[in-house]
Every structure is written in C-alpha cells, then in structure tokens.
Scaffold this active site. Structure first.
Site, PDB file in Angstrom:
ATOM      1  N   ARG A 198       0.791  -1.239   0.000  1.00  0.00           N
ATOM      2  CA  ARG A 198       0.000   0.000   0.000  1.00  0.00           C
ATOM      3  C   ARG A 198       0.824   1.291   0.000  1.00  0.00           C
ATOM      4  NH1 ARG A 198      -5.060   0.127   3.972  1.00  0.00           N
ATOM      5  NH2 ARG A 198      -3.450  -0.015   5.573  1.00  0.00           N
ATOM      6  N   ASP A 199       2.124   1.198   0.209  1.00  0.00           N
ATOM      7  CA  ASP A 199       2.932   2.426   0.225  1.00  0.00           C
ATOM      8  C   ASP A 199       4.204   2.218  -0.588  1.00  0.00           C
ATOM      9  OD1 ASP A 199       4.374   4.661   2.732  1.00  0.00           O
ATOM     10  OD2 ASP A 199       3.365   5.081   0.831  1.00  0.00           O
ATOM     11  N   LEU A 200       4.063   1.555  -1.719  1.00  0.00           N
ATOM     12  CA  LEU A 200       5.216   1.360  -2.599  1.00  0.00           C
ATOM     13  C   LEU A 200       5.608   2.696  -3.226  1.00  0.00           C
ATOM     14  CD1 LEU A 200       4.336  -1.974  -4.448  1.00  0.00           C
ATOM     15  CD2 LEU A 200       6.202  -1.595  -2.842  1.00  0.00           C
ATOM     16  N   ASN A 215      11.087   3.946  -0.619  1.00  0.00           N
ATOM     17  CA  ASN A 215      11.103   2.747   0.218  1.00  0.00           C
ATOM     18  C   ASN A 215      11.944   1.631  -0.377  1.00  0.00           C
ATOM     19  OD1 ASN A 215       9.517   3.799   2.243  1.00  0.00           O
ATOM     20  ND2 ASN A 215       7.598   3.069   1.350  1.00  0.00           N
ATOM     21  N   THR A 218       0.480   7.302  -0.046  1.00  0.00           N
ATOM     22  CA  THR A 218       1.080   8.557  -0.487  1.00  0.00           C
ATOM     23  C   THR A 218       0.238   9.121  -1.629  1.00  0.00           C
ATOM     24  OG1 THR A 218       3.259   7.715   0.109  1.00  0.00           O
ATOM     25  CG2 THR A 218       3.188   9.622  -1.360  1.00  0.00           C
TER      26      THR A 218
END
Length: 1305
Positions: free
Chosen positions: A172-174, A178, A223
C-alpha cells in the site's frame, strides 16, 4: 515511516536532525542494547521520523553492523500498527529483495524512560536509499535500460513474494523512497508499516459513512502521488486489493525511465481518468512502454497481475541477455564504488565477520560512513566539509580516550574511567578484559587499583586482586556511606604512592562512574560544588547523564569536607506524608492521578501504600494537591518512589493492577535540619520523571517531616565519624604541578555557577565572614501561628554549631588509614566496597582548597521554628536590617540598649515574626517591640492589645514607627475582661501630631482582654499608640488633631463626643466603636462628607470625626485612610440624629434620604473619580473574607498569566482567539474581526448565520484569505500576524474539507 527515509539528510550538517533526534542521540547513542542473544552498542543516528528513530548498531560479539529502528508509541492503535509491521517483516524476511529481519523487542510505558511504549526492530544495515543513488547517477546522464530492468525486476520480485502469502499482503505504500540499496548492490524493499491483508469491495449497498471511514484509513496509509483511481474515487465501486501495488509499480517504472512522476501533483482528476503521457520521442525505453500502460489501467481488473509483470520482465531480460537478479553495480561504480579511494574503512566481505581489533574508534569516527563517503567525491566538497564538522563533535567526546581500541578516559593523570571490561563471549568487543589488563600493566605496572561500581563482577585475579567491588544499584544514587568509603579508599591508595592510579568503571563509564569520580574530586577539595566537578567530567570524558539525586549526593560530600564541615546527624525522621502540588496528570484523560508510594531505606522496602485499585484515592486536578499519608520513621538513605495505579480489564479479572512510575526521590536524613517540618523538591529535583506534559507548571513535591530529638546510633559506625579532614589536598589528584595548573586554569577559576539541576543556588560572589555568621536578632518563638506562617517561607538550612567540631585527633594513625582499605566499615546493605589489599598511607599535605565558594544545602526546608538571636554586633554597618540571612540558637535576646545599635539599624522584621522578652520594654530604638509577633498572632490576640497612650513622643521620628511602637513598662493588664472599658476611658488623650493619610494606619487596638472571654492566656499583649501613630479604636479623639488638607473645618467643642448629625451623643459606648454588637453595620455612615472626602483640617482635640476602615486583601486587621479629595468645601449641615428604629431596619438606605446628604455640588463641577474599591471601606467584612480581584481565579488564568510574561502580545491575542475554536472554520471566521491588526478595514464581520452552508463557508474563507494572505503583507509591520492568522484559517479549512464540508444544520 520508511526505514532510512532521511538517512542522508544527515550529510547536510548538524542542523539537519530535529531537536528530538538530537536529544535522543545524546541519550541512546553509546548505550548497549540486548535483543535476544545479541548485545548491541548503538553507534550513531541514521534517520528520524514521526515517531521512530533509526540507529546504526554494532554487535559486540561479532562486530557485525545492523540497523536498529526504535519506535515510540503512546496509543493502543499505534501499538497494534507497530506489532503488525514487525509480524509482516518477520513473515516476509528471507527473500533476497526484502530487508532482512533480525530481532525485535518491546517494553511498556511503565518501564520506559520516555513515558511511551518502545519497540526495537533490528534489521540488516543497507548502504542507503536508492533515490539518492539515482540522483547522483542522473547528473551524469540517464539510466541505462539494463539498470532500470534490474532495479524494477528485483522490486517486483519483492512484491510478488508479498502477494504470494496466504492471505496476500498488500504493501500500500510502494514508492521509490522505500527501496534501499544493500551493501551487495541489490534492491531491498522496506517499510511495512502501511501493509495490510484486508481488501475492500465497495458496492451500491455501502453507506456514505462507511465509504468515508475506509477512505480515511486508506488515506492515512498511502502517499497521494501513488494512490490508485479506485482509492481516490470510492464511488466507482472498483475493488481495492493487490492491484493497488501494481499501479504503484507502474508509477515507479515511469519515474525510473523518464525521471518524473506520472502524477507529480497528485491531481485527483488526472488519477481517476488515468491521464498521463509517455514522451513521444522516447526511444531508449520503448521496451517498457507497454508494461507501463498495462500497469496504469484505471480499472484494476484490467491491470496486469504481479506474476504477469515478472514474466514480461524475464522475457525482456532474456532478450537483452541480462541477469535481472544480479547486483546493480552500475550505480556503485558511477558513484565511486565501495571504497576505492582514500583511507576509508574497508568493506567486509559478504557474510564474513568483521575484525574488531583493527582500527581505533577514533578512526571510525573520522570516517563514520565508510566507503559511502566516496560517492560524495567530486563537486560535493561542501557536504564533505559539513560531515567533517559533524564528526569533529563526536571526536571531542572521545579525544582523550587511550590509545588502542579501549574505551578509557583519564580525568586526571591519576584517575581513569572506562566501561565494563568484558571476558568470555564478549571478548571481541572493545574493552576486552585482557586488553585492559595489558594496557594497565604496561602503563602503570603494579600501581593501579580498579573500582567496579556495577553489580556485575568478574575475576579479580585479572587485575592482580586489586579490585574493589562496590555493587551500586542502577537507576539510583549510591548509599552515602558507600560513596564516602569509596572516596576514603581511593584517597588512601593515592597517598600510598605517588605513582598509584585509580581506575573506575561501571557498565558504560557514565552515570555511576561520574558520581564516584566527581565526589572524589570534591572530597579532595578540588571543587566545592557538584556542578564544577560534573562539568570537568563532561569535558574529560562525555556527558554523564546523571540524575538530580546523584548531584545531591555529590553535594553531600562537598558539605562533609567543607571548611566548616557538616556531619550527618543520627536522628531518625518521621515522614508524615507526601504532598504533590498541583496534581500531576497521569490518568488517561490527563485530569489527575491515583498515586501510591513505596519507601526504601537502604535496600529494604519499609512501606508501601499500594492497595486494591478501588480502595486507593484518585486525585483530580480540581483538588489542587495530592496527599499520600505515610507516618513512618526512617533514617539514612531514603528512596521514595511514587507510582500511578492503572486498572485494565484483564487486570480487574485477575485482581492485578498496572503501575506507572511517576518519579522518585532519594536523599539522606542526616542532612535534614533538626527543626525542619517540610522538605521541598521542585520538578527539576525529581528522578525518573515522565514527559513534561504530565507535570503542571510550578509542580513540586513536599515531604512533611519531623526530626526526632534523640539520636539513634546505627549498628555500624559511619565512615565519616573517624575521618580526619586535615590530609585532604587536591595535589594528590595530579602527577605534577604543571598538570594541576592546567586543570586549575580550565576548570578552577572561577568555580562554575550552579545549574537548574540542583536546588542549591550558587552565589557568584563569596559572602563576607560577617555576613555568613549573622544571625537573627529575635528570640525563638513557640507560637503555633508562628509555625504556620513560617511554614510558607523557605529559609536557608540552619547550621548546627556541633557539626563544626572535629571529633578526631589532628593526626590520623596508620591503622585508621589502613582500615580505609578494608571492608570493616561496610554496612549490611552494601557489597564489600573496599580493596582487598591493605594500603599504607603516605604523607599528608595541607593546602587550601582550590576554589572556595559559599554553598547552600541541596534541599529547601521549611523551618517551623525560627532560630535564636545573634550576639550584639559592634559595627553599625554589619547589622542585618531585615533579618533575612540570619541563623540562630536558643540564647535569649540581649537588650538593644546593651548592644549599642542605633534605632535606625535595628532588625526591622524581627518583631513582626518574634515576640520580645516579656520582662523588657523596648525604648524608642526598638521599632517593632511587642509581646506577640503581629503578623503571626491570631485575630484574638490582635484585638487584645492595650491602647492607652503613655509617655511622650520621641524626639527623633523614625520612618518605620508607622507600624507599631513598643509598649510602656508601666502599663498594667486588666484583671478581668472588660469589653468596652477602654473605649470609655477618659484618660486616653492623644498628643498633637500629623499623620498623613497616605501612610498605612496601625492595626486596631483595644483592651487586653477584649474578646478573650476569660479562657485565653493572660499574657499581656500591649501596643501603645503614640502621637505620630494614633490608635484608631483607643479613642475617637485620637484623630482629632490630625492636620490634613480638606474641606472647611467644623468647629466642635473640645472634649465632647458628637454623633454623625452634629448633636451631642448620649453617654455610653459609641455605636461605631462596638460594631461587633451593633445589628446595623452602617449606622455611622450617614455622613459621607467625612468618610469619602477625608478629614476636615484644624479640628480641635477631643472632637469626633467619622473615619473609614479599609480592609486589605490579605484579610489582616490593618486600616488605612483615604487621601483627601480636592474639590469644593462642604460646609457643616445639621441633620437629625438617626432613630433607633431606622437603624434596625433590614431595608435601609446606605446613602440616606435627600435631606440627610448635605448640600450637593453643582452638576457642572468636577466630580471625584470613584473606583470600584472606593466603597469597600463603607462595608466591613463582617466575618467574611474576599479573594483578591486582581489575582487569577482559575488554573487557566494562572497559565495565561505565566504565558504573558515572555510571549508576544499578538501571539497571546491569537491564542485567545483560537481558544475553544481549534480548527473550527465557522467559529474562527465569525470572530476574525477581533484578531485583525489595527487599520484593517477590508474585512466585514460575519455572523454564524452567514456560514450555514458549505458554499457560504467557502466564500467567506476566500474573502478572509484575500485579507490576511501573507504575500500581501510582505514588508508590513503586521506580516507575522498575517502569517499566523492565515495558518490557523488554513488548518481549519483543511479540517472542514476532511470532514466532508458538512452544512451547519
């Protein structure tokens, strides 16, 4: 938060890290952390986030480096999110493209020093963020297609591993931030704090509320630029699952190829419609165009799956003959490789151990980033300079470390401090016990002794059995007898041979070692304050991080070796209760606490107030204070720990209770004065405190105590009883005079001032001997009112003359010195704290102290009984006029006649606080002579003083005799209570004098037995009125001859009492004089001309004048007169005397009828200015007290008053504006006109009726923004004001939008 999200921001300089990270670095860096079987030393901070910090840690056993993520949480929701992140990482760990999980641990709020739950997550240490490497590579040109293929393939492999789990894990936050680059050059995916296994399938049955809840949860974990169309528009009813990671992968591939994000601005419409464009002229990355289009499909069901993406990438790699799993060496080569230039630290081979005995810690600090510094070569000299500046600050703390790889610092050439020498499994760490022994044997062969302060032990034979095991407990100060014995032992060892050195260590060489070394420096009289010693330790080694109790015990040692030593007494002390004011805020609602207390004497717990949860009292903030009754007798080292009791559902079922430590206090009862009643500790005197928000302003802890009069000798003789102080000399700390002069020039002149860590205040200028020995001029008082009054005052600690007596002989025998080295004087509570070998004393040296200064005791004591007077002082200049710095004993006061002190230099406040001797009468020089201290006397005794005027006025009028004059020796007390005899006494005659109305009037006086009613003590309490100090209640004619400017005089026959109407009053007591028995309290107030306009001038003696008594806010019985108001003179007018029936009416007119008011002034004349307090003198208190109107009435007002002292006025105005309206756009807009700057006329005030619909709110918000926008106020004096208003409105508007822009109704 992403792991290592801003690690390289540290390169920008020391200011890049926030204040919280800076504080945490000083607290956590350098500590040793145990995670399972690993023991790690935290080396430095890598990055910080919202609620987490990332450190570089090194395994002490293998030397391997790790990334240690420290997460803080104060909410249960955050706790669950952190635990879920750890579980996901542990489950996914093992894949070559996911950061490797090593270990994890957690502690609760109760055990943490930060007051928050702490979680430690240990992972492998990567080289850095991929985005930073890309930025440097792209400066030289675009990435090659093969490099992008490797980066993206390895990223997709990590996502594929997540989606293969049962159930699938959605990241969900690729995003590119990261992705990390490992030391081997492969991609590592990190940050699983937003990951989930929950998918959503919205349909038409979903309510708006459910959609809003899901949208809020997803928004919090994603994001904006990487959000998918189905997330942005939940009403599209597309499923929200694993395909959102595919969309994010498409954005990453687009960013890698074209160096910009497809939805850079995060515009929702572009995302919902999938509006992005691939450059038409791009030919380099055409192989990825179809892949990008397949991943950025608006409908998630049409997007490629992760398996299809990986399959296409494998086909591309096979066509291009590229191994996509291979390390991305192109990035490292273009950035300088692993370390191919300069003397940077060599990179260890993959999976191989690191040789820890290679280079010194200084070299590591010189190049703390190893080969990674090489990527900064070429055009980045500024960053490298900042890095060296940052490293130099770290080097300062270890610049004095010994050569080699040992953590050892020399405070002086004869005192060294090191960390714990390890052996066995820990032999690979820096302080290997064999390396330490070899170093000490080479540098100090046969002349060193080791003092182990930690509770851990090792084989003393390693250091030739010259090891002293002290066994000090952690997180508390050492026992005083153990600390003093250690100082004696070290002193005896250094005296034995000038080549001998002392090596002190605890676990980390910080807090406990600092207490021992600093106490020894003070013991040898190098310093006379703890602050100076701690400062030297900080400069020579590192900041010790000691607690206030540690400083307190160092101060104890300073007191015991001072020029006038203070020996701890052996009297037990009764601790009655612990009082905390205001109530600390430890409950979950932050509105109070439920405290309980544990008290330890030595190592033994003597009492606890812990009970069942429901039986313990809960204190709210409205209570003002929290009181814990104790009633125990203690002696020696006392540790008091206060806990807050918490109850949980599971605890209730299991009859268990959770406790949270609020603070702890440690002190020694031998330094509490014998007459102390309260021991005060301010907020900065408490140990193990929680976050500051839990302690209100001006928070303090009071121990209500009582020191018993008789000594209780201990089983073991204290070490300070048989110690001579004559041999103490700072020269013993140094090897030569040059070293001593160098230390003296750096740390000894002048001695450093005290810091807020200690209650004892340091005076920069040493007081004169005369000022130091000045004592009170007043005898001791036994009045209970005196005790109550003095209980609110803070006095200097009383020095007992007995403590200055040296109980030992001038010369100390060798046997006594040898006894210092053995364990014969160790108490039962302590381990053996002396060397095993006997040591011979050396020759003692007697030199003055290095830096002498006046000191005060570390604690503030409320003395319940004042000290006795001083002996007569010959020089007039040396008299203590206010008696504020006096100390005393129980000797009687000498008469002032014998002392020869003039009346103007007498102790002015002694009579207010002390009674004088009953047999002596103060002459005119005794300005405040009286039987009972007036400020401390009860209301009965205040009203019971005699008021006959005797004698004549002194020739010299003292400016202070407006307070009170001494009683005459020939005045006799009344034999029986006579309530009104004094009022009707015809002998009361006043002499002519002038008493200005601006001076304070004396307290009322009457007969001796007035209101005593026969059952009060018959001691004569006498105060005599003089001509310059008339008695208000001793006779109304006293005021007759006062010459004051005012209205025209009114002729009255001398010696006759007149009523307010001008007629002779009937015989008997005047109604105004017997207010306590008059049912009408306003019967004598009908003549306003005398009570409001002042007294007529020139009245003959004996005439009656009505006066007004002003009751002060302090509820005392003092009276004052109002100054005469200028204006038209009021001629006397005869008025009929008020009838008794009118005086007894319940509803009467205070002013009276028109015919009773006299002649009115013309309406056009200047009217006298009347304030709200002018009529207070007309209405006596009648037994009721009134609070000060000018003082704060609530806690909020007190906080505002404290804030107003050092806060910008406009900021205060802004705080008042937003109070109660935080992020409420309607409330802020409707009151915006109250906070705008002067001269702003563009804004038209709006009401709440104009802000009902969202459209109206939006319209008014835009109008307000046009008015207060900071860009329009640039260069104007109200620029800062506009910025603050704009920020508040902007935050409120964002909140309004997040809540769905709802209408008011």
């Amino acid at each position: 938060m992403s792991l290592l999200q801003s690690a390289l921001d540290f390169l920008a300089g020391p200011g890049s890290l926030g204040g919280a990270a800076g504080r945490d670095q000083s607290d956590f860096v350098g500590q040793t952390v145990e995670l399972g079987e690993l023991r790690l030393r935290v080396r430095r901070v890598l990055a910080e986030g919202g609620f987490a910090f990332v450190y570089e840690a090194q395994d002490l056993g293998s030397g391997r480096e790790y990334a240690l993520k420290r997460l803080l949480s104060n909410e249960e929701e955050k706790n669950r999110a952190i635990i879920q992140e750890v579980c996901f990482l542990k489950k996914l760990s093992g894949h070559p493209n996911i950061v490797q999980f090593c270990s994890a641990a957690s502690i609760g709020k109760e055990e943490s020093d930060t007051g928050q739950a702490e979680f430690l997550l240990l992972t492998e240490l990567c080289k850095g963020q991929l985005v930073e490497f890309l930025r440097r590579v792209e400066c030289k040109g675009p990435l090659s297609c093969d490099s992008i293929l490797k980066i993206f393939y390895q990223t997709c492999r990590a996502v594929q591993h997540m989606h293969r789990q049962k159930p699938p894990i959605i990241h969900r936050d690729l995003k590119v931030e990261n992705l990390l680059l490992s030391n081997q050059g492969t991609i590592k995916l990190c940050d699983f704090g937003s990951a989930t296994t929950i998918s959503h399938y919205p349909d038409y049955s979903w309510s708006a509320q459910k959609r809003a809840m899901v949208e809020e949860e997803i928004t919090r974990n994603t994001t904006p630029m990487y959000r998918t169309p189905e997330i942005v528009d939940l009403y599209s009813n597309f499923p929200i699952g694993e395909k959102q990671d595919i969309w994010a992968l498409g954005c990453i591939l687009y960013l890698l190829c074209f160096r910009q994000h497809p939805f850079e601005d995060g515009a929702k419409l572009r995302i919902v419609n999938g509006k992005y464009s691939i450059p038409v002229n791009d030919t380099r990355y055409t192989v990825f165009h179809d892949l990008i289009r397949g991943m950025l499909k608006v409908n998630p069901e049409e997007r490629l799956s992760i398996a299809e993406v990986v399959r296409q990438l494998q086909e591309i790699a096979a066509a291009r003959n590229v191994n996509p799993k291979a390390p991305i060496t192109e990035l490292l080569e273009q950035n300088g490789g692993y370390g191919n230039s300069g003397p940077s630290r060599a990179q260890p081979p993959s999976g191989g151990p690191v040789n820890s005995s290679g280079v010194l810690a200084l070299a590591e600090y010189d190049q703390p980033y190893g080969g990674f510094l090489d990527i900064l070569r070429g055009g980045t000299e500024r960053l490298f300079t900042n890095l060296k500046d940052t490293s130099s600050k770290v080097i300062q703390s270890v610049a004095n470390y010994a050569k080699g790889d040992l953590d050892i610092s020399y405070i002086t050439s004869r005192i060294a401090v090191m960390s714990f020498p390890a052996e066995g499994v820990e032999s690979a760490i820096k302080n290997n016990i064999e390396d330490v022994r070899l170093f000490l044997d080479a540098k100090h062969p046969g002349h060193y002794a080791v003092y182990n302060l930690s509770p851990r032990i090792y084989r003393a034979s390693k250091f030739h059995n010259r090891v002293t095991e002290c066994g000090w407990a952690v997180r508390r100060a050492p026992h005083l007898h153990s600390l003093y014995t250690l100082c004696r032992s070290m002193h005896a060892w250094l005296r034995e041979d000038h080549r001998n050195v002392c090596v002190v260590h605890c676990m980390d060489g910080r807090a406990a070692s600092a207490v021992a070394v600093c106490a020894f420096l003070c013991f040898c009289r190098l310093f006379s304050t703890a602050e100076a010693a701690v400062y030297m330790f900080s400069m020579k080694r590192c900041p010790p991080g000691i607690w206030p109790s540690h400083k307190r015990y160092i101060e104890y040692v300073c007191d015991m070796v001072a020029e006038e030593p203070i020996t701890p007494h052996s009297k037990p002390m009764l601790v009655k209760s612990v009082v905390m004011t205001p109530v600390p805020l430890f409950s979950k609602q932050r509105n109070g606490c439920r405290p309980f207390c544990e008290v330890y004497v030595g190592e033994e717990r003597v009492t606890t107030t812990s009970q069942e949860y429901d039986r313990m009292k809960e204190f709210k903030i409205e209570d003002g204070k929290a009181v814990i009754p104790l009633g125990i007798t203690v002696q020696g080292d006392v540790l008091t720990i206060i806990y807050h009791a918490r109850s949980t559902l599971g605890g209730r079922l299991q009859a268990k209770m959770a406790s949270m430590k609020m603070f702890q206090i440690q002190f020694h009862t031998g330094f509490v004065p014998r007459n102390a009643t309260t021991v005060k500790f301010a907020k900065y005197d408490l140990d193990a405190c929680d976050i500051q928000e839990k302690y209100p302003d001006l928070f303090q802890v009071n121990l209500e105590v009582e020191v018993e009069p008789r000594d209780r000798p201990s089983r073991d003789v204290p070490p300070w009883e048989n110690t001579s102080l004559r041999g103490l000399n700072p020269k013993i700390l140094f090897s030569n005079r040059e070293e001593q002069q160098d230390i003296l020039s750096k740390f000894g002149k002048p001695e450093l001032p005290r810091q807020p860590g200690s209650t004892a205040q340091y005076d920069a200028e040493a007081g004169s001997p005369e000022a130091e020995i000045t004592e009170s001029d007043s005898p001791q008082s036994s009045s209970t009112d005196t005790n109550h009054f003095l209980h609110t005052l803070d006095w200097q600690e009383e020095k007992d003359p007995e403590t200055g007596v040296d109980n030992t002989s001038p010369k100390e025998s060798q046997s006594n010195l040898i006894a210092d080295g053995d364990g014969s004087e160790v108490s039962d509570e302590e381990e053996a704290s002396c060397p095993s070998e006997e040591r011979k004393p050396g020759a003692g040296e007697d030199t003055p102290r290095l830096a002498a200064g006046t000191r005060q005791q570390d604690l503030i004591f409320d003395v319940g009984m004042l000290a006795a007077p001083q002996e007569p002082v010959q020089p007039e200049e040396g008299v203590d006029l206010l008696g504020l710095h006096s100390e005393g004993d129980l000797r009687p006061a000498a008469p002032l006649q014998a002392s020869g002190v003039q009346s103007s230099n007498t102790d002015l406040l002694s009579s207010l606080l002390e009674p004088s001797d009953a047999s002596q009468v103060g002459p005119p020089g005794d300005l405040l002579g009286g039987e009972t201290p007036l400020l401390l006397a009860s209301p009965v005794s205040l009203l019971g003083v005699q008021s006959n005027l005797q004698g004549k006025v002194p020739d010299t009028v003292d400016p202070f005799d407006q307070f009170l004059l001494p009683s005459s020796s020939d005045t006799q007390p009344c034999s029986k209570p006579d309530l009104f005899g004094e009022f009707l006494n015809s002998d009361s005659v006043a002499s002519s004098t002038a008493f200005p109305s601006t001076h304070s009037a004396p307290p009322p006086s009457c007969s001796t037995a007035f209101l005593h009613l026969g059952d009060l003590p018959a001691e004569p309490n006498k105060v005599i009125a003089s001509s310059s100090h008339p008695d208000l209640l001793g006779g109304w004619d006293t005021w007759a001859e006062t010459a004051l400017p005012g209205p025209a005089s009114m002729p009255v026959p001398e010696g006759t009492l007149f009523s307010s109407a001008g007629h002779p009053a009937p015989p008997g007591p005047n109604p105004s004089q017997t207010k306590s028995q008059n049912p009408d309290p306003f019967a004598d107030l009908s003549d306003l001309s005398s009570s409001l306009q002042g007294l007529p001038a020139g009245l003959p003696a004996g005439s009656f004048v009505g006066t007004s008594a002003t009751t002060h806010k302090s509820n005392s019985s003092w009276q004052t007169t109002r100054p005469t108001a200028p204006g038209t003179s009021w001629p006397p007018q005869a008025k009929p005397a008020p009838r008794a029936s009118e005086q007894l009416r319940s509803h009467f007119s205070v002013i009276g009828a028109r015919e009773e008011r006299g002649v009115r002034a013309p309406s056009f004349a200047q009217k006298p200015k009347v304030s709200e307090n002018d009529f207070e003198d007309l209405l006596p208190n009648q037994g009721f007290s009134k609070s000060d109107k000018k003082g704060p009435k609530t806690m909020a007002e007190m906080r505002k008053q404290e804030l107003a002292r050092d806060t910008d006025p406009f900021k205060l105005k802004l705080l008042d504006w937003i109070e109660g309206k935080e992020r409420n756009i309607r409330a802020l807009l409707s009151t915006l006109h109250t906070v705008l700057w002067d001269g702003e006329s563009r804004w038209t005030p709006v009401s709440m009726a104009d802000l009902v619909t969202p459209e109206q709110v939006k319209k008014q918000y835009r109008r307000a923004v046009l008015v207060v926008h900071p860009d329009k106020a640039t260069g104007q004096p109200y620029e800062q004001s506009a910025k603050m208003i704009f920020m508040e409105l902007n935050d409120a508007w964002s909140e309004f939008e997040n809540q769905g822009s709802r209408p008011l109704f």
